[in-house]
Design a protein around this motif. Sequence first.
Motif, PDB file in Angstrom:
ATOM      1  N   TYR A  91      30.305  33.653  49.195  1.00  0.00           N
ATOM      2  CA  TYR A  91      29.917  34.257  47.915  1.00  0.00           C
ATOM      3  C   TYR A  91      28.971  33.342  47.145  1.00  0.00           C
ATOM      4  CZ  TYR A  91      30.502  36.031  43.124  1.00  0.00           C
ATOM      5  OH  TYR A  91      30.297  36.514  41.852  1.00  0.00           O
ATOM      6  N   GLY A  92      29.308  32.043  47.085  1.00  0.00           N
ATOM      7  CA  GLY A  92      28.443  31.099  46.381  1.00  0.00           C
ATOM      8  C   GLY A  92      27.065  31.003  46.994  1.00  0.00           C
ATOM      9  N   LEU A  93      26.989  30.924  48.313  1.00  0.00           N
ATOM     10  CA  LEU A  93      25.695  30.828  49.002  1.00  0.00           C
ATOM     11  C   LEU A  93      24.888  32.109  48.851  1.00  0.00           C
ATOM     12  CD1 LEU A  93      26.897  29.024  52.241  1.00  0.00           C
ATOM     13  CD2 LEU A  93      25.313  28.072  50.557  1.00  0.00           C
ATOM     14  N   ALA A  94      25.549  33.258  48.976  1.00  0.00           N
ATOM     15  CA  ALA A  94      24.835  34.532  48.836  1.00  0.00           C
ATOM     16  C   ALA A  94      24.297  34.699  47.419  1.00  0.00           C
ATOM     17  CB  ALA A  94      25.767  35.692  49.199  1.00  0.00           C
ATOM     18  N   GLN A  95      25.076  34.290  46.427  1.00  0.00           N
ATOM     19  CA  GLN A  95      24.609  34.328  45.043  1.00  0.00           C
ATOM     20  C   GLN A  95      23.352  33.485  44.857  1.00  0.00           C
ATOM     21  OE1 GLN A  95      27.971  33.111  42.536  1.00  0.00           O
ATOM     22  NE2 GLN A  95      27.635  34.996  41.383  1.00  0.00           N
ATOM     23  N   LEU A 143      33.160  37.568  38.631  1.00  0.00           N
ATOM     24  CA  LEU A 143      33.647  38.374  39.759  1.00  0.00           C
ATOM     25  C   LEU A 143      34.355  39.624  39.256  1.00  0.00           C
ATOM     26  CD1 LEU A 143      33.966  38.283  42.914  1.00  0.00           C
ATOM     27  CD2 LEU A 143      36.220  37.274  42.512  1.00  0.00           C
ATOM     28  N   PRO A 144      33.887  40.809  39.651  1.00  0.00           N
ATOM     29  CA  PRO A 144      34.572  42.038  39.222  1.00  0.00           C
ATOM     30  C   PRO A 144      36.023  42.069  39.721  1.00  0.00           C
ATOM     31  CG  PRO A 144      32.413  42.518  40.189  1.00  0.00           C
ATOM     32  CD  PRO A 144      32.704  41.074  40.471  1.00  0.00           C
ATOM     33  N   HIS A 145      36.923  42.501  38.864  1.00  0.00           N
ATOM     34  CA  HIS A 145      38.345  42.667  39.221  1.00  0.00           C
ATOM     35  C   HIS A 145      38.938  41.367  39.777  1.00  0.00           C
ATOM     36  CE1 HIS A 145      37.287  46.828  38.658  1.00  0.00           C
ATOM     37  NE2 HIS A 145      36.463  46.810  39.685  1.00  0.00           N
ATOM     38  N   CYS A 146      38.621  40.249  39.123  1.00  0.00           N
ATOM     39  CA  CYS A 146      39.121  38.947  39.580  1.00  0.00           C
ATOM     40  C   CYS A 146      40.645  38.884  39.453  1.00  0.00           C
ATOM     41  CB  CYS A 146      38.480  37.834  38.754  1.00  0.00           C
ATOM     42  SG  CYS A 146      38.989  36.178  39.233  1.00  0.00           S
ATOM     43  N   PRO A 147      41.374  38.697  40.551  1.00  0.00           N
ATOM     44  CA  PRO A 147      42.847  38.744  40.510  1.00  0.00           C
ATOM     45  C   PRO A 147      43.486  37.402  40.153  1.00  0.00           C
ATOM     46  CG  PRO A 147      42.133  38.538  42.769  1.00  0.00           C
ATOM     47  CD  PRO A 147      40.877  38.562  41.924  1.00  0.00           C
ATOM     48  N   ILE A 148      43.034  36.795  39.077  1.00  0.00           N
ATOM     49  CA  ILE A 148      43.608  35.538  38.601  1.00  0.00           C
ATOM     50  C   ILE A 148      44.188  35.778  37.214  1.00  0.00           C
ATOM     51  CG2 ILE A 148      43.131  33.155  37.888  1.00  0.00           C
ATOM     52  CD1 ILE A 148      40.928  33.048  39.990  1.00  0.00           C
ATOM     53  N   GLN A 149      45.394  35.298  36.981  1.00  0.00           N
ATOM     54  CA  GLN A 149      46.025  35.380  35.667  1.00  0.00           C
ATOM     55  C   GLN A 149      46.294  33.953  35.179  1.00  0.00           C
ATOM     56  OE1 GLN A 149      47.747  37.212  38.390  1.00  0.00           O
ATOM     57  NE2 GLN A 149      46.126  38.702  37.976  1.00  0.00           N
ATOM     58  N   LEU A 159      42.456  37.641  46.120  1.00  0.00           N
ATOM     59  CA  LEU A 159      41.273  36.854  45.752  1.00  0.00           C
ATOM     60  C   LEU A 159      40.357  36.677  46.951  1.00  0.00           C
ATOM     61  CD1 LEU A 159      39.732  35.204  43.665  1.00  0.00           C
ATOM     62  CD2 LEU A 159      41.164  33.225  44.274  1.00  0.00           C
ATOM     63  N   ASN A 160      40.943  36.411  48.103  1.00  0.00           N
ATOM     64  CA  ASN A 160      40.176  36.297  49.345  1.00  0.00           C
ATOM     65  C   ASN A 160      39.356  37.560  49.590  1.00  0.00           C
ATOM     66  OD1 ASN A 160      41.176  35.131  52.693  1.00  0.00           O
ATOM     67  ND2 ASN A 160      39.233  35.951  52.012  1.00  0.00           N
ATOM     68  N   ARG A 161      40.006  38.713  49.480  1.00  0.00           N
ATOM     69  CA  ARG A 161      39.320  39.982  49.736  1.00  0.00           C
ATOM     70  C   ARG A 161      38.236  40.242  48.694  1.00  0.00           C
ATOM     71  NH1 ARG A 161      39.006  43.281  54.298  1.00  0.00           N
ATOM     72  NH2 ARG A 161      36.957  43.993  53.637  1.00  0.00           N
ATOM     73  N   ALA A 162      38.511  39.914  47.432  1.00  0.00           N
ATOM     74  CA  ALA A 162      37.518  40.123  46.383  1.00  0.00           C
ATOM     75  C   ALA A 162      36.269  39.276  46.622  1.00  0.00           C
ATOM     76  CB  ALA A 162      38.120  39.805  45.018  1.00  0.00           C
ATOM     77  N   LEU A 163      36.461  38.019  47.036  1.00  0.00           N
ATOM     78  CA  LEU A 163      35.322  37.146  47.318  1.00  0.00           C
ATOM     79  C   LEU A 163      34.565  37.605  48.560  1.00  0.00           C
ATOM     80  CD1 LEU A 163      37.077  33.766  46.528  1.00  0.00           C
ATOM     81  CD2 LEU A 163      35.031  34.626  45.365  1.00  0.00           C
ATOM     82  N   PHE A 164      35.299  37.992  49.580  1.00  0.00           N
ATOM     83  CA  PHE A 164      34.675  38.488  50.809  1.00  0.00           C
ATOM     84  C   PHE A 164      33.827  39.728  50.511  1.00  0.00           C
ATOM     85  CE2 PHE A 164      34.837  41.165  54.645  1.00  0.00           C
ATOM     86  CZ  PHE A 164      34.454  40.267  55.643  1.00  0.00           C
ATOM     87  N   ASP A 165      34.400  40.682  49.784  1.00  0.00           N
ATOM     88  CA  ASP A 165      33.668  41.914  49.457  1.00  0.00           C
ATOM     89  C   ASP A 165      32.464  41.618  48.564  1.00  0.00           C
ATOM     90  OD1 ASP A 165      35.469  43.357  50.954  1.00  0.00           O
ATOM     91  OD2 ASP A 165      36.611  44.096  49.228  1.00  0.00           O
ATOM     92  N   ALA A 166      32.631  40.667  47.612  1.00  0.00           N
ATOM     93  CA  ALA A 166      31.523  40.322  46.730  1.00  0.00           C
ATOM     94  C   ALA A 166      30.386  39.678  47.513  1.00  0.00           C
ATOM     95  CB  ALA A 166      32.008  39.396  45.621  1.00  0.00           C
ATOM     96  N   ALA A 167      30.729  38.826  48.488  1.00  0.00           N
ATOM     97  CA  ALA A 167      29.693  38.213  49.320  1.00  0.00           C
ATOM     98  C   ALA A 167      28.924  39.279  50.092  1.00  0.00           C
ATOM     99  CB  ALA A 167      30.317  37.204  50.275  1.00  0.00           C
ATOM    100  N   LEU A 168      29.657  40.246  50.672  1.00  0.00           N
ATOM    101  CA  LEU A 168      28.989  41.315  51.418  1.00  0.00           C
ATOM    102  C   LEU A 168      28.124  42.174  50.500  1.00  0.00           C
ATOM    103  CD1 LEU A 168      30.807  40.347  53.716  1.00  0.00           C
ATOM    104  CD2 LEU A 168      31.377  42.713  54.199  1.00  0.00           C
ATOM    105  N   SER A 169      28.561  42.377  49.261  1.00  0.00           N
ATOM    106  CA  SER A 169      27.766  43.186  48.333  1.00  0.00           C
ATOM    107  C   SER A 169      26.450  42.498  47.983  1.00  0.00           C
ATOM    108  CB  SER A 169      28.562  43.461  47.055  1.00  0.00           C
ATOM    109  OG  SER A 169      28.642  42.315  46.233  1.00  0.00           O
TER     110      SER A 169
END
Length: 349
Positions: free
Chosen positions: A18-22, A75-81, A144-154
Amino acid sequence: MKHVLIVGAGLIGSAVAYGLAQAGARVTIVDRAGPAAGASGASFGWINASFYADAAHHSLRVAGIAAHRRLCAALPHCPIQWQRALWYEAQGAALSEMEDALRGMNYPVERLDRTAFSGLEPEVAPPEEALCFVDEGVTDPAALNRALFDAALSLGAKAVLGVAVLGVVRRGGKTIGVATDQGEIVADEVVIAGGTGAAALIGLPMLRRPGLLMKTNVLPPVLSHVLVTPEGEIKQDAAGRLVMPTTAGHQGDTTEALTTTPDLLADEAMLRLRAVFPGLDLHWREVALADRPVPQDGLPVIGRVEPGLYATVMHSGVTLAAITADYATQEILRGDLVIALGPYRPGRF
């Protein structure tokens, strides 16, 4: 556009992708399974800097918390509280020593007496005193893993899944790609984020650290903080289950092999959990085993192994995922040397 191939679709690999793609890199992720299939899917998920090896490690983890807060803003819908943590693994002088050490590093800490603790967590058997770490948070690592993975692909990253990486390919003294069970994949840079697989891929010495994560029956909301108790670390997930590693002191656990079968270890952990929540009807419903990726000295490994080859391997990947992505992106794409990573270079082995 630099092509970076990342070995591993776990939390660290997905964060780095995600960081590299950004930052504009062309990114390919290769994994024999998929997001959260390994340790990332069976991790507790506490984001903290109250557990640390030394002052430099503490500073890295503090930077990790700040990086997660930046990530949540982007990150959209970031699952951190940011629930905060209540720590009472020890009492008396040991609790005061913990408080003094953290305050000495300017880490925000509040001290709670029994009454104040019960006001925050009425379902929990109260300790005499506790420390509240006000900056700490919690996540579902798989989410969180899935959110980052999906964000990188987007952002244009590609994923090659179901393919095993067998080794790195070198030519002219430089890594130029990876060998897989389906042939070679060439890239400008290879990032090893494959957790325990780093031992075979780059010869990184790793410790054996199996971990079991237990989840209970679904409950109404009964816990609003992360608890760090003599009985173990505890949180409540979004589904209502209490989540607890079966080993007390999980952050510093040095067990190399399970002492008995997972179901019996879950039974033992459940007895301890019931002591923390004496008024609840608790039963364990699931226990999951994962080998935690712990380098030989217990510290993260982040940095270039050789030209074209970069490593990001660590335990506490939940706390360090976002800052690892930030620092790796700086070093891989801009050629910066991040001073904070000095103690964590692969060359120390």
